[in-house]
Scaffold this motif. Sequence first.
Motif, PDB file in Angstrom:
ATOM      1  N   ASN A 177       0.856  -1.177   0.000  1.00  0.00           N
ATOM      2  CA  ASN A 177       0.000   0.000   0.000  1.00  0.00           C
ATOM      3  C   ASN A 177       0.895   1.231   0.000  1.00  0.00           C
ATOM      4  OD1 ASN A 177      -1.826   2.031   0.387  1.00  0.00           O
ATOM      5  ND2 ASN A 177      -2.659   1.248   2.308  1.00  0.00           N
ATOM      6  N   PRO A 233      -5.447   3.105   5.071  1.00  0.00           N
ATOM      7  CA  PRO A 233      -5.555   1.651   4.917  1.00  0.00           C
ATOM      8  C   PRO A 233      -6.316   1.313   3.640  1.00  0.00           C
ATOM      9  CG  PRO A 233      -6.156   2.312   7.140  1.00  0.00           C
ATOM     10  CD  PRO A 233      -6.021   3.576   6.336  1.00  0.00           C
ATOM     11  N   GLU A 235      -8.020  -2.156   1.196  1.00  0.00           N
ATOM     12  CA  GLU A 235      -8.436  -3.552   1.164  1.00  0.00           C
ATOM     13  C   GLU A 235      -8.211  -4.096  -0.234  1.00  0.00           C
ATOM     14  OE1 GLU A 235     -12.302  -4.409   2.686  1.00  0.00           O
ATOM     15  OE2 GLU A 235     -12.006  -3.176   4.474  1.00  0.00           O
ATOM     16  N   ASP A 264      -8.427  -8.061  -2.642  1.00  0.00           N
ATOM     17  CA  ASP A 264      -8.801  -9.473  -2.713  1.00  0.00           C
ATOM     18  C   ASP A 264      -7.505 -10.255  -2.856  1.00  0.00           C
ATOM     19  OD1 ASP A 264     -11.568  -9.105  -2.547  1.00  0.00           O
ATOM     20  OD2 ASP A 264     -11.691  -8.686  -4.703  1.00  0.00           O
ATOM     21  N   ARG A 272      -0.543 -15.460   6.011  1.00  0.00           N
ATOM     22  CA  ARG A 272      -0.491 -13.999   5.958  1.00  0.00           C
ATOM     23  C   ARG A 272       0.645 -13.462   6.810  1.00  0.00           C
ATOM     24  NH1 ARG A 272      -3.887 -13.749   2.067  1.00  0.00           N
ATOM     25  NH2 ARG A 272      -6.071 -13.933   2.477  1.00  0.00           N
ATOM     26  N   GLN A 321       2.322  -9.502   7.800  1.00  0.00           N
ATOM     27  CA  GLN A 321       2.110  -8.065   7.660  1.00  0.00           C
ATOM     28  C   GLN A 321       3.331  -7.353   8.201  1.00  0.00           C
ATOM     29  OE1 GLN A 321      -1.612  -6.679   9.119  1.00  0.00           O
ATOM     30  NE2 GLN A 321      -1.090  -4.555   8.845  1.00  0.00           N
TER      31      GLN A 321
END
Length: 112
Positions: A94, A99, A101, A103, A109, A111
């Motif tokens: 990003n 923030p 979102e 798919d 996961r 982060q």
Amino acid sequence: MICRTPIPWVRDHHYGGFTDGKPWLPVPGAHLGRAAAVQAADPRGLMHHYRHALALRHAHPALAKGDQTGMAASGDVVCFRRAAAGETVFVAVNLGDAPAEIDAPQGERWQA
């Protein structure tokens, strides 16, 4: 513009912890608040982010040496895959301030 001011090591020293003598480049007082020691003490700071990202890169061959495929951008998010040594990693970055979102494919996961 090229910044020729060094990053200070510590905040509480007028030369940023480089020397007790006179440094060859000045250390502006405004930069002392961004000292490496200050960043190291902030678990949400940029230094910790980079350390975490480097640890992931060292732990996963796909991130270090993998082939990159499927680059796409949606809004402020850039996504791609890296694959090597039987491992495929989906990466989403990003680049915006807010923030976002996406798919994402199923799987483990992480982060940073």
